[in-house]
Design a protein around this motif. Structure first.
Motif, short mmCIF file in Angstrom:
data_model
loop_
_atom_site.label_atom_id
_atom_site.label_comp_id
_atom_site.label_asym_id
_atom_site.label_seq_id
_atom_site.Cartn_x
_atom_site.Cartn_y
_atom_site.Cartn_z
N MET A 54 -30.78 14.87 16.42
CA MET A 54 -31.08 15.96 15.46
C MET A 54 -30.12 17.10 15.13
O MET A 54 -30.10 17.65 14.31
N GLU A 55 -29.58 17.67 16.29
CA GLU A 55 -28.40 18.46 16.44
C GLU A 55 -27.13 18.07 15.60
O GLU A 55 -26.84 18.61 14.57
N MET A 56 -26.93 16.75 15.37
CA MET A 56 -25.90 16.50 14.83
C MET A 56 -26.40 16.11 13.38
O MET A 56 -25.34 16.60 12.25
N LEU A 57 -27.76 16.16 12.98
CA LEU A 57 -27.86 15.80 11.57
C LEU A 57 -27.92 17.37 11.08
O LEU A 57 -27.46 17.43 9.88
N LYS A 58 -28.19 18.43 11.76
CA LYS A 58 -28.27 19.85 11.44
C LYS A 58 -26.79 19.97 11.13
O LYS A 58 -26.77 20.72 9.96
N LYS A 59 -25.92 19.76 12.11
CA LYS A 59 -24.51 20.05 11.55
C LYS A 59 -23.97 19.63 10.55
O LYS A 59 -23.20 20.27 9.86
N SER A 60 -24.41 18.29 9.87
CA SER A 60 -24.05 17.92 8.80
C SER A 60 -24.82 18.29 7.60
O SER A 60 -24.90 17.75 6.62
N LYS A 61 -25.67 19.22 7.97
CA LYS A 61 -26.89 19.33 6.89
C LYS A 61 -27.59 18.37 6.31
O LYS A 61 -28.43 18.35 5.13
N LEU A 62 -27.83 17.42 7.09
CA LEU A 62 -28.64 16.35 6.54
C LEU A 62 -30.07 16.38 6.90
O LEU A 62 -30.76 15.69 6.31
N ASP A 63 -30.48 17.33 7.69
CA ASP A 63 -31.88 17.56 8.14
C ASP A 63 -32.73 17.91 7.08
O ASP A 63 -33.85 17.63 6.80
N SER A 64 -32.00 18.92 6.17
CA SER A 64 -32.68 19.12 5.10
C SER A 64 -32.94 18.41 3.81
O SER A 64 -33.60 18.21 2.99
N LEU A 65 -31.56 17.50 3.92
CA LEU A 65 -31.39 16.67 2.55
C LEU A 65 -32.33 15.43 2.60
O LEU A 65 -33.12 15.06 1.74
N LYS A 93 -38.31 18.44 17.26
CA LYS A 93 -39.18 18.42 16.02
C LYS A 93 -38.57 17.51 14.82
O LYS A 93 -37.51 17.43 14.78
N GLY A 94 -39.42 16.94 14.34
CA GLY A 94 -38.96 15.85 13.34
C GLY A 94 -38.87 16.13 12.11
O GLY A 94 -39.11 17.39 11.74
N LEU A 95 -38.42 15.19 11.04
CA LEU A 95 -38.47 15.60 9.68
C LEU A 95 -39.59 15.68 8.85
O LEU A 95 -39.85 16.03 7.81
#
Lengths: 193, 251
Positions: A54-65, A93-95
């Motif tokens: 999840m941290e890695m997703l956030k770094k690439s701003k993919l968590d919101s995409l 916390k998931g998406l």
């Protein structure tokens, strides 16, 4: 058809790319928002630990995409779990796409759940032409509970979600890219949606 | 229900399968990819490739082989042999291996298993243990089972689980190559000692041995080489036999 495999640094995505190659599709690895938005189909893979992924997703701003995508999205293994509300793994916390909790198997069974297990109660176009009780290959220590969005279940210690669907979002706990002919059928079904 | 797994093991040297493989329908029995494909089609649940070469040049050949196998085979496979660093594991996984087997390097430096499972997840770290029963005590051996250590099999297995192994591949040196059955007593004790899956190795000679290793040895998977390579046991027949003995397998 443009198939993007989201590459955010988690797991063995090479195998997924090879599986599409066997179906005649050159899937592209990318973590670029623009490129993902331009895809016809999106694969959201993941192997490893939930909070780090999840941290890695956030770094690439993919968590919101990811939750806003309008294309068909297929989460595989940890990718599926990250689409759920919350995971016990690293209290992550998931998406929130799938309205279920991700919990750990207890030590009443060997963990990880590793190997070929059957899937039942199949009910989605993602699973057409795949017979009830087909064997799929899984490796996981956490499972998504059964919920209204469950489209296939499997049993290990208890009944859990082998696959989930919410509108254009699909998720499978097992690895279709490693599940022989039935796994290939599932990937083909996803392309056909 | 989770199925018991049947796993053929292929020895690899310089990117080729080692002698002694006797497959009727293969033009080139030394081609690991062709062999792997045939096993997958015949119902193998997983494959293990053991790289028995040690030189750096041959490692790059192995990497190429791993890539071709991953390209063409749609069942999981493990690569082991000479794996000793995080970088070595990373390149195997990136080339498409699903799991990596670690043996001697874990004995030399047990913390390696913590590092690997933290970096890649415990699901892809298989710790291979070669052990031999000496005066009633199961001792872990190094370097393909040739050098004894002071380590007790069960204590070592527990430590490997605690450090992050996702699965154990236990080879009994007493049984290996003898074809008189698996080390079922030690295997079932191992299953009580740890809570991760166990692959049994060493001793397969007949189909009945596989029935016993699942029923008495409580193994989650059974690995064998020569009985499959020489066509003494066909995996399809073996699976029918296991099913007739009420063992859950994937047909």
């Amino acid at each position: 058809m443009k198939v993007i495999i989201i590459d955010y640094g988690a797991g063995n995505i090479q195998s997924i790319q090879f599986a599409f190659q066997r179906l005649g599709i050159q899937a592209v690895l990318s973590n670029s928002v623009d490129e993902i938005l331009s895809a016809d189909k999106v694969i959201f893979p993941g192997v490893g630990e939930a909070s780090q992924a999840m941290e890695m997703l956030k770094k690439s701003k993919l968590d919101s995409l990811i939750p806003t995508l309008k294309q068909d999205v297929l989460g595989i293994c940890l990718g599926m779990q990250l689409l759920c509300n919350h995971s016990e793994e690293g209290d992550t916390k998931g998406l929130g796409v799938f309205d279920v909790e991700v919990k750990r198997f207890t030590n009443a069974v060997k963990v990880p759940h590793m190997g070929w297990n059957t899937i039942q109660n199949l009910q989605s176009d993602l699973l057409i032409e795949i017979p009830e009780n087909s064997y799929m290959y899984s490796v996981h220590s956490y499972y998504a509970a059964i919920g209204a969005q469950t489209i296939a279940s499997s049993r290990y210690e208890l009944e859990f979600s082998a696959a989930l669907q919410s509108n254009n979002f699909y998720g499978v706990q097992f690895h279709p890219e490693k599940s022989s002919k039935d796994g290939a059928q599932l990937l083909q079904n996803f392309l056909n949606l | 229900m989770l199925a018991k797994r049947i796993i053929p093991c292929l020895d690899i040297k310089n990117g080729r399968t080692v002698k002694g493989v006797n497959f009727l329908n293969l033009r080139d029995a030394g081609d690991p990819v062709a062999l792997a494909k045939q096993y997958a089609e015949n119902g193998a649940d997983e494959l293990v490739f053991l790289d028995i070469t040690a030189t750096l040049e041959s490692r790059s050949t192995t990497i190429e082989m791993v890539r071709s196998v991953a390209e063409q085979i749609d069942i999981p496979f493990t690569v082991g042999g000479g794996v000793s660093t995080k970088e070595g594991v990373e390149i195997l996984l990136k080339s498409g291996a699903d799991k990596v087997g670690v043996n001697s390097a874990a004995i030399k430096r047990p913390a390696l298993i913590n590092e690997l499972s933290k970096a890649f997840g415990n699901q892809c770290i298989v710790v291979a243990i070669d052990a031999k029963q000496v005066d009633g005590k199961w001792l872990v051996h190094l370097a393909g089972g040739t050098i004894p250590t002071e380590l007790d099999l069960f204590e070592w297995a527990k430590e490997m689980e605690t450090r992050g192994a996702g699965e154990l591949l236990f080879t009994s040196m007493n049984n290996d190559g003898v074809k008189t059955g698996f080390a079922n007593e030690a295997l079932s004790q191992l299953s009580k000692t740890v809570n991760i899956p166990i692959i049994a190795s060493g001793g397969a000679g007949t189909m009945a041995h596989f029935v016993d290793v699942f029923k008495d040895g409580k193994a989650d998977a059974a690995l064998a080489a020569s009985v499959f390579h020489f066509g003494e046991i066909e995996i399809k027949d073996l699976k029918q036999e296991l099913q007739s003995k009420q063992i859950n397998i994937r047909l």
